[in-house]
Scaffold this motif. Structure first.
Motif, PDB file in Angstrom:
ATOM      1  N   MET A  44       9.403   7.137 -28.817  1.00 52.88           N
ATOM      2  CA  MET A  44      10.608   7.410 -29.759  1.00 52.88           C
ATOM      3  C   MET A  44      10.186   8.641 -30.706  1.00 52.88           C
ATOM      4  O   MET A  44      11.425   9.601 -30.779  1.00 52.88           O
ATOM      5  N   GLU A  45       9.015   8.755 -31.014  1.00 55.07           N
ATOM      6  CA  GLU A  45       8.825  10.011 -32.019  1.00 55.07           C
ATOM      7  C   GLU A  45       9.100  11.329 -31.141  1.00 55.07           C
ATOM      8  O   GLU A  45       9.445  12.323 -31.810  1.00 55.07           O
ATOM      9  N   ASP A  46       8.555  11.402 -29.914  1.00 56.26           N
ATOM     10  CA  ASP A  46       8.815  12.522 -28.978  1.00 56.26           C
ATOM     11  C   ASP A  46      10.004  13.034 -28.707  1.00 56.26           C
ATOM     12  O   ASP A  46      10.569  14.088 -29.134  1.00 56.26           O
ATOM     13  N   GLU A  47      10.978  11.900 -28.590  1.00 55.34           N
ATOM     14  CA  GLU A  47      12.529  12.332 -28.512  1.00 55.34           C
ATOM     15  C   GLU A  47      13.003  13.013 -29.864  1.00 55.34           C
ATOM     16  O   GLU A  47      13.898  13.805 -29.906  1.00 55.34           O
ATOM     17  N   THR A  48      12.625  12.436 -31.063  1.00 59.75           N
ATOM     18  CA  THR A  48      12.961  12.738 -32.304  1.00 59.75           C
ATOM     19  C   THR A  48      12.847  14.108 -32.592  1.00 59.75           C
ATOM     20  O   THR A  48      13.584  15.009 -32.809  1.00 59.75           O
ATOM     21  N   TYR A  49      11.439  14.490 -32.096  1.00 61.24           N
ATOM     22  CA  TYR A  49      10.824  16.003 -32.398  1.00 61.24           C
ATOM     23  C   TYR A  49      11.759  16.918 -31.394  1.00 61.24           C
ATOM     24  O   TYR A  49      12.134  17.860 -31.548  1.00 61.24           O
ATOM     25  N   VAL A  92      14.697  16.533 -30.091  1.00 54.73           N
ATOM     26  CA  VAL A  92      16.076  16.660 -30.678  1.00 54.73           C
ATOM     27  C   VAL A  92      16.320  17.582 -31.979  1.00 54.73           C
ATOM     28  O   VAL A  92      17.110  18.512 -32.321  1.00 54.73           O
ATOM     29  N   ARG A  93      15.169  17.335 -32.983  1.00 54.85           N
ATOM     30  CA  ARG A  93      15.058  18.107 -34.114  1.00 54.85           C
ATOM     31  C   ARG A  93      15.011  19.682 -33.701  1.00 54.85           C
ATOM     32  O   ARG A  93      15.505  20.525 -34.451  1.00 54.85           O
ATOM     33  N   THR A  94      13.759  19.927 -32.719  1.00 52.80           N
ATOM     34  CA  THR A  94      13.614  21.385 -32.512  1.00 52.80           C
ATOM     35  C   THR A  94      14.843  21.830 -31.679  1.00 52.80           C
ATOM     36  O   THR A  94      15.139  23.211 -32.006  1.00 52.80           O
ATOM     37  N   GLN A 107      21.782  36.627 -27.721  1.00 50.86           N
ATOM     38  CA  GLN A 107      21.899  36.152 -26.221  1.00 50.86           C
ATOM     39  C   GLN A 107      20.300  35.882 -25.693  1.00 50.86           C
ATOM     40  O   GLN A 107      20.453  35.000 -25.051  1.00 50.86           O
ATOM     41  N   LEU A 108      19.410  36.548 -26.309  1.00 52.14           N
ATOM     42  CA  LEU A 108      18.089  36.220 -25.905  1.00 52.14           C
ATOM     43  C   LEU A 108      17.809  34.628 -26.300  1.00 52.14           C
ATOM     44  O   LEU A 108      17.061  34.028 -25.586  1.00 52.14           O
ATOM     45  N   LEU A 109      18.070  34.462 -27.767  1.00 55.95           N
ATOM     46  CA  LEU A 109      17.850  33.238 -28.204  1.00 55.95           C
ATOM     47  C   LEU A 109      18.653  32.094 -27.559  1.00 55.95           C
ATOM     48  O   LEU A 109      18.092  31.091 -27.488  1.00 55.95           O
ATOM     49  N   GLN A 110      19.628  32.322 -27.155  1.00 57.84           N
ATOM     50  CA  GLN A 110      20.672  31.348 -26.315  1.00 57.84           C
ATOM     51  C   GLN A 110      20.027  31.046 -25.197  1.00 57.84           C
ATOM     52  O   GLN A 110      20.078  29.840 -24.604  1.00 57.84           O
ATOM     53  N   ALA A 111      19.637  32.218 -24.287  1.00 58.68           N
ATOM     54  CA  ALA A 111      18.825  31.744 -23.021  1.00 58.68           C
ATOM     55  C   ALA A 111      17.782  31.306 -23.165  1.00 58.68           C
ATOM     56  O   ALA A 111      17.371  30.169 -22.365  1.00 58.68           O
ATOM     57  N   LEU A 112      16.758  31.347 -24.200  1.00 53.54           N
ATOM     58  CA  LEU A 112      15.405  30.578 -24.512  1.00 53.54           C
ATOM     59  C   LEU A 112      15.770  29.168 -24.931  1.00 53.54           C
ATOM     60  O   LEU A 112      15.248  28.145 -24.500  1.00 53.54           O
ATOM     61  N   LEU A 113      16.965  29.010 -25.484  1.00 51.69           N
ATOM     62  CA  LEU A 113      17.327  27.658 -25.980  1.00 51.69           C
ATOM     63  C   LEU A 113      18.066  26.874 -24.949  1.00 51.69           C
ATOM     64  O   LEU A 113      17.544  25.472 -24.768  1.00 51.69           O
ATOM     65  N   ASN A 156      13.213  19.946 -21.659  1.00 45.06           N
ATOM     66  CA  ASN A 156      12.889  18.977 -22.416  1.00 45.06           C
ATOM     67  C   ASN A 156      13.939  17.766 -22.214  1.00 45.06           C
ATOM     68  O   ASN A 156      13.835  16.752 -22.852  1.00 45.06           O
ATOM     69  N   ASP A 157      14.821  18.062 -21.356  1.00 45.53           N
ATOM     70  CA  ASP A 157      15.806  17.100 -20.904  1.00 45.53           C
ATOM     71  C   ASP A 157      16.615  16.326 -22.094  1.00 45.53           C
ATOM     72  O   ASP A 157      16.567  15.257 -22.259  1.00 45.53           O
ATOM     73  N   ILE A 158      17.050  17.212 -22.830  1.00 41.81           N
ATOM     74  CA  ILE A 158      17.746  17.057 -24.147  1.00 41.81           C
ATOM     75  C   ILE A 158      18.987  16.339 -23.926  1.00 41.81           C
ATOM     76  O   ILE A 158      19.417  15.161 -24.707  1.00 41.81           O
ATOM     77  N   PHE A 159      19.676  16.643 -22.708  1.00 45.99           N
ATOM     78  CA  PHE A 159      21.002  15.952 -22.530  1.00 45.99           C
ATOM     79  C   PHE A 159      20.947  14.978 -21.653  1.00 45.99           C
ATOM     80  O   PHE A 159      21.824  14.430 -21.053  1.00 45.99           O
ATOM     81  N   LYS A 160      19.897  14.199 -21.292  1.00 48.02           N
ATOM     82  CA  LYS A 160      19.728  13.122 -20.111  1.00 48.02           C
ATOM     83  C   LYS A 160      20.871  11.867 -20.791  1.00 48.02           C
ATOM     84  O   LYS A 160      20.642  11.929 -22.029  1.00 48.02           O
ATOM     85  N   GLY A 161      21.287  11.231 -19.867  1.00 47.45           N
ATOM     86  CA  GLY A 161      22.268  10.287 -20.276  1.00 47.45           C
ATOM     87  C   GLY A 161      23.556  10.553 -20.875  1.00 47.45           C
ATOM     88  O   GLY A 161      24.356  10.071 -21.270  1.00 47.45           O
ATOM     89  N   THR A 162      23.827  11.845 -20.874  1.00 47.68           N
ATOM     90  CA  THR A 162      25.141  12.372 -21.340  1.00 47.68           C
ATOM     91  C   THR A 162      25.938  13.132 -20.169  1.00 47.68           C
ATOM     92  O   THR A 162      25.394  13.138 -19.077  1.00 47.68           O
ATOM     93  N   ASN A 163      27.255  13.383 -20.291  1.00 47.96           N
ATOM     94  CA  ASN A 163      27.926  13.908 -19.258  1.00 47.96           C
ATOM     95  C   ASN A 163      27.777  15.349 -19.349  1.00 47.96           C
ATOM     96  O   ASN A 163      28.723  16.340 -18.895  1.00 47.96           O
TER      97      ASN A 163
END
Length: 110
Positions: free
Chosen positions: A1-6, A8-10, A89-95, A102-109
């Protein structure tokens, strides 16, 4: 759980950084643009700021341009005028790449 929190926070920190860069680009458009050489230095500084490996260089930037994620702008009218890249634009592409990696949006649409 700690890894997921990190993760999402980053990600949220990156979103805030992109928002600030976008606002700065609107207020000072000329200072948002980087020459190609400075764009490489910007990417290197972004990658190595916390002791990380330099992963995003010339090949990565060329790939992002080919995919349309980053759109270079010529600073003149001639074909040999220098290409400039937007920091926002560079920051947006990196993000976006980091969120997918990091599979941030897993379980979402999204």
């Amino acid at each position: 759980m700690e890894d997921e929190t990190y993760k999402v926070r980053t990600f949220l920190e990156g979103v805030a950084q992109c928002g600030a860069a976008q606002a700065f680009a609107m207020l000072e458009p000329a200072s948002d643009l980087l020459s190609q050489r400075k764009a490489y230095a910007f990417l290197k500084a972004h990658d190595t700021r916390f002791g990380g490996q330099w992963e995003h260089g010339e090949a990565w930037l060329a790939q992002q341009v080919a995919e349309g994620a980053v759109k270079p702008v010529r600073r003149g009218h001639h074909k040999n005028s220098p290409l400039c890249y937007s920091k926002a634009q560079l920051l947006q592409a990196l993000l976006a790449e980091e969120a997918i990696k990091n599979d941030i949006f897993k379980g979402t649409n999204l």
